[in-house]
Write a protein that holds these residues in place. Sequence first.
Motif, PDB file in Angstrom:
ATOM      1  N   SER A  75      -2.743  -0.182   1.152  1.00  0.00           N
ATOM      2  CA  SER A  75      -3.462   1.272   1.270  1.00  0.00           C
ATOM      3  C   SER A  75      -4.261   1.156  -0.013  1.00  0.00           C
ATOM      4  O   SER A  75      -4.497   0.597  -0.922  1.00  0.00           O
ATOM      5  N   THR A  76      -5.692   1.761   0.469  1.00  0.00           N
ATOM      6  CA  THR A  76      -6.635   2.039  -0.586  1.00  0.00           C
ATOM      7  C   THR A  76      -6.428   3.214  -1.239  1.00  0.00           C
ATOM      8  O   THR A  76      -6.416   4.485  -0.768  1.00  0.00           O
ATOM      9  N   ALA A  77      -5.875   2.921  -2.465  1.00  0.00           N
ATOM     10  CA  ALA A  77      -5.791   4.051  -3.622  1.00  0.00           C
ATOM     11  C   ALA A  77      -7.089   4.422  -4.145  1.00  0.00           C
ATOM     12  O   ALA A  77      -8.128   4.576  -3.768  1.00  0.00           O
ATOM     13  N   ILE A  89      -0.283   8.088  -3.229  1.00  0.00           N
ATOM     14  CA  ILE A  89      -0.323   6.929  -2.430  1.00  0.00           C
ATOM     15  C   ILE A  89       0.331   5.446  -3.336  1.00  0.00           C
ATOM     16  O   ILE A  89       0.884   4.843  -2.845  1.00  0.00           O
ATOM     17  N   THR A 124       3.564   3.587  -1.951  1.00  0.00           N
ATOM     18  CA  THR A 124       3.560   2.069  -1.959  1.00  0.00           C
ATOM     19  C   THR A 124       5.009   1.548  -2.814  1.00  0.00           C
ATOM     20  O   THR A 124       5.530   0.615  -2.390  1.00  0.00           O
ATOM     21  N   CYS A 178      -1.072  -1.437  -3.077  1.00  0.00           N
ATOM     22  CA  CYS A 178      -2.194  -0.357  -3.072  1.00  0.00           C
ATOM     23  C   CYS A 178      -3.359  -1.262  -4.095  1.00  0.00           C
ATOM     24  O   CYS A 178      -3.098  -1.739  -5.202  1.00  0.00           O
ATOM     25  N   ASN A 230       0.176  -2.179  -7.777  1.00  0.00           N
ATOM     26  CA  ASN A 230      -1.070  -1.054  -7.608  1.00  0.00           C
ATOM     27  C   ASN A 230      -2.407  -1.958  -8.395  1.00  0.00           C
ATOM     28  O   ASN A 230      -2.503  -1.975  -9.660  1.00  0.00           O
TER      29      ASN A 230
END
Length: 266
Positions: free
Chosen positions: A145-147, A168, A172, A188, A256
């Motif tokens: 996921s693009t955080a 997000i 994740t 992410c 992340n």
Amino acid sequence: MSTISPSLAGRNAVVTGSTSGIGLAIARALAEAGANVVVNGLGDAAAIEAARAGIEKDFKVRALYNAANMLKPAEIAGMIAEAEAQLGSVDILVNNAGIQHVSPVEDFPIEKWDAIIGINLSSAFHAIRAAVPGMKKRGWGRIISTASAHSLVASPFKSAYVAAKHGIAGLTKTVALELATSGVTVNCISPGYVWTPLVENQIPDTMAARNLTREQVIRDVMLNGQPTKQFVTVEQVAGVALFLCSDAAAQITGSNLSVDGGWTAQ
């Protein structure tokens, strides 16, 4: 190919919000590595078709377009089901769709809050929910996921966006733990300011909210927090996404990854 630069031949990817900017760069990077891709997002129909056809022409893979509305859970689930039917599987899911609105919290339009939470956060949940059963069954998957740097820190006037991106990061971690023994990794990427249409479109609202010129917004707001004083490029974000699909990243899950020119190191 090395374990760091993967061959994704035979893999199939869905990338939301991929008709421009970061999403399109990720879709092209996955296709260059051999994956078939489903492109999704808004924009001029001719431009979208040119982007889709360009992927097929440049990388000799299948590239499909799905116009699923990220505010409609049934359409999101339908996109995953159609990808599985057309391509045979969804091995890689990239949740990239996002919108932004800049406003003081007391003036923040309720409909903008709902749309940002829906597109930036809830759509990722709906896509993950639909894609996970197939990934678990096959024993392999990559969910990315693009955080944003705003998944880790806050900025004024972006209440909905910061809330969604923090969400997000939490989503994740949770899904990564649930899938830890399944062969599916969940991560992410948190870029700083990337020069995309989404960022460029923030400038007028930020000018108004802070009473600044365009140049002041870029220098004193956007790049003020990035110690490198440079925008991140879409290709740099796409490169991290590609690495996360590699065998070298098989034990990276629940992470992340910051790509923010040192912003969150401060």
